[in-house]
Design an enzyme around this catalytic site. Structure first.
Site, mmCIF file in Angstrom:
data_model
loop_
_atom_site.group_PDB
_atom_site.id
_atom_site.type_symbol
_atom_site.label_atom_id
_atom_site.label_comp_id
_atom_site.label_asym_id
_atom_site.label_seq_id
_atom_site.Cartn_x
_atom_site.Cartn_y
_atom_site.Cartn_z
ATOM 1 N N LEU A 252 0.845 -1.197 0.000
ATOM 2 C CA LEU A 252 0.000 0.000 0.000
ATOM 3 C C LEU A 252 0.881 1.247 0.000
ATOM 4 O O LEU A 252 0.526 2.262 0.585
ATOM 5 C CB LEU A 252 -0.936 0.006 1.210
ATOM 6 C CG LEU A 252 -2.113 -0.977 1.184
ATOM 7 C CD1 LEU A 252 -2.995 -0.797 2.420
ATOM 8 C CD2 LEU A 252 -2.963 -0.815 -0.089
ATOM 9 N N CYS A 262 8.205 -7.424 -14.400
ATOM 10 C CA CYS A 262 7.126 -8.395 -14.149
ATOM 11 C C CYS A 262 5.736 -7.764 -14.090
ATOM 12 O O CYS A 262 4.917 -8.012 -14.972
ATOM 13 C CB CYS A 262 7.416 -9.157 -12.863
ATOM 14 S SG CYS A 262 9.028 -9.976 -12.919
#
Ligand code: UGA
Length: 436
Positions: A252, A262
């Protein structure tokens, strides 16, 4: 056990060295001669903490070697395939050229009882297709996705938080699962969950894990956008909602968003594959996740422009960080470099520094100025942006010290990693991402 690892990039080199470190006899194979020479000398061809040590140990023990000769895979019982699956040049789908080539090159050297274990991140359905190619040799194919994080790759490979093996239906499949269990026995003994699934589930576990992580980051960045419109502080919000164990504080971190080799390409490939399957709607939100992520880069540029009161031409902007995240020299889809290039294109004199990634960055964007030393990079800056939260910038740089170096005390905290009050107290104009 005798193992081969085909593809010695971030994934394969670490996997080969880690497997040797837990006692297997490993040959790493790659078509890139320079990479193989470097690995064979025990030198990691990229920055990854802990890798040089396990490489050296493996080579010294005689259990780890590297070659360009695929024929040396013969005799291994499990053949891991960890080649790259980049985004296609002209679309969002994954480019499977390297996976196909690796499997084709391996076919003459495998036989009954062998297991080919795919580790690359692939679109769901790939393993079933490759199984058809492998079956005539008498070998079988499983999918064993990798969840390592760059910067923690060695530890994540030796002690992963879970092992997932997708196997074909039937006796071949359960024998292959047993063989993989044997490969990872030391980890399983330490309590690592070992999950056996079908091929499609294993492929999906990997892409859905990355999709979830990307979504979590874009969720908090969306909240940052709302915070910006309301005067709220997204870092406090993240901490407050993160105390709910069902939500959790990890991933977060609002800021300039995710990059790397990725998450960005995996969510695009996943959405593209879902569309092929006629289920584009199911992951339609991933396009939004991508869009939110890219907007944050633009937002950071806007903040620098604001900090400099609209005028970038003739101004020196120092970008702290080039890698897509700390503890890595990887600059693939790096938000830091994207922002540096945008500022450069707007006319700023951009100086970039990074503890590990300068060489890679210079190769990709030679038009930017690169300075090795952090303090030299800060000298004379009209504005500074922290784009990669290395300890050198986030922890070890005091506002007082930085004040002595720069021309203008303006800082954009692209990773919300600084103590805003501290910098303001030292006379800096501080801009956070989603913070007042
Ligand atoms: C990611 C996954 O975390 C791994 O589990 C996975 O195995 C790997 O991709 C892969 O598919 O090979 P990695 O690319 O090493 O690992 O990087 P992350 O640590 O996930 O970070 C990705 C990006 O997100 C970075 O640019 C980072 O700065 C950013 N990020 C991360 C945020 O912006 N906020 C956060 O709170 C966390």
């Amino acid at each position: 056990m005798k193992l081969s690892v085909i593809g010695c990039g971030y994934l394969g080199a670490v996997h080969a060295a880690a497997m040797a470190s837990i006692g297997h006899d490993v040959v790493g194979i790659d078509v890139d001669e320079r990479k193989v020479d470097s690995l064979a000398r025990g030198e990691a061809p990229f920055f990854e903490p802990g890798l040089p040590e396990v490489l050296a140990q493996g080579i010294e023990s005689g259990r780890l070697r590297f070659t360009t000769d695929i024929a040396e895979a013969q005799g291994a019982r499990v053949h891991f395939v960890g080649v790259g699956t980049p985004q296609q040049k002209d679309g969002n789908a994954a480019d499977l050229t390297f996976v196909d080539a690796a499997i084709d090159s391996l076919l003459p050297y495998i036989g009954p009882g062998d297991v080919v274990a795919g580790k690359s991140t692939v679109p769901v359905g790939t393993a079933a297709r490759l199984l058809e190619r492998v079956m005539p040799t008498g070998a079988t194919l499983v999918w064993n996705p990798e969840f390592l994080r760059e910067g923690w790759a060695v530890q994540d490979t030796i002690d992963p938080d879970r092992l997932v093996v997708g196997v074909p239906h039937g006796g071949h499949g359960s024998r292959a699962a047993d063989l993989l269990r044997e490969v990872y026995q030391s980890s399983i003994d330490k309590g690592t969950p070992f999950l056996v699934t079908d091929l499609a589930t294993a492929e999906l576990v990997k892409v859905s894990a990355n999709a979830f992580l990307a979504t979590k980051i874009s969720f908090i960045n969306a909240m940052a956008e709302i915070a910006e419109a309301t005067g709220a502080d997204v870092t406090q919000l993240a901490t407050a909602i993160g105390h709910d164990a069902r939500i959790g504080r990890q991933f977060l971190g609002a800021g300039i968003g995710f990059g790397g080799g990725c998450l960005p390409k995996d969510i695009r490939a996943f959405a593209a594959r879902a569309e092929e399957l006629g289920r584009g709607e199911s992951v339609g939100f991933l396009r939004e996740v991508d869009a939110i992520n890219l907007r944050r880069r633009e937002r950071a540029v806007t903040l620098v422009v604001e900090a400099l009161e609209g005028e970038l031409v003739g101004k020196q902007v120092t970008v702290l960080g080039a890698a897509f995240k700390p503890h890595s020299d990887d600059i693939r889809d790096s938000p830091a470099l994207d922002i540096a290039m945008r500022l450069h294109d707007l006319g700023a004199d951009v100086t970039v520094t990074d503890p590990e990634a300068i060489e890679n960055a210079r190769r990709q964007h030679p038009q930017l100025d690169y300075v090795d030393d952090r303090d030299d990079a800060l000298r004379g800056a009209d504005a500074v942006i922290i784009a990669t939260e290395w300890e050198e910038y986030r922890r070890d740089l005091s506002p007082e010290h930085a004040s002595e170096l720069v021309s203008g005390k303006r800082i954009v905290d692209g990773r919300n990693c600084l103590d805003a009050a501290l910098w303001r107290a030292a006379g800096w104009t501080y801009f956070g991402m989603g913070r007042p």
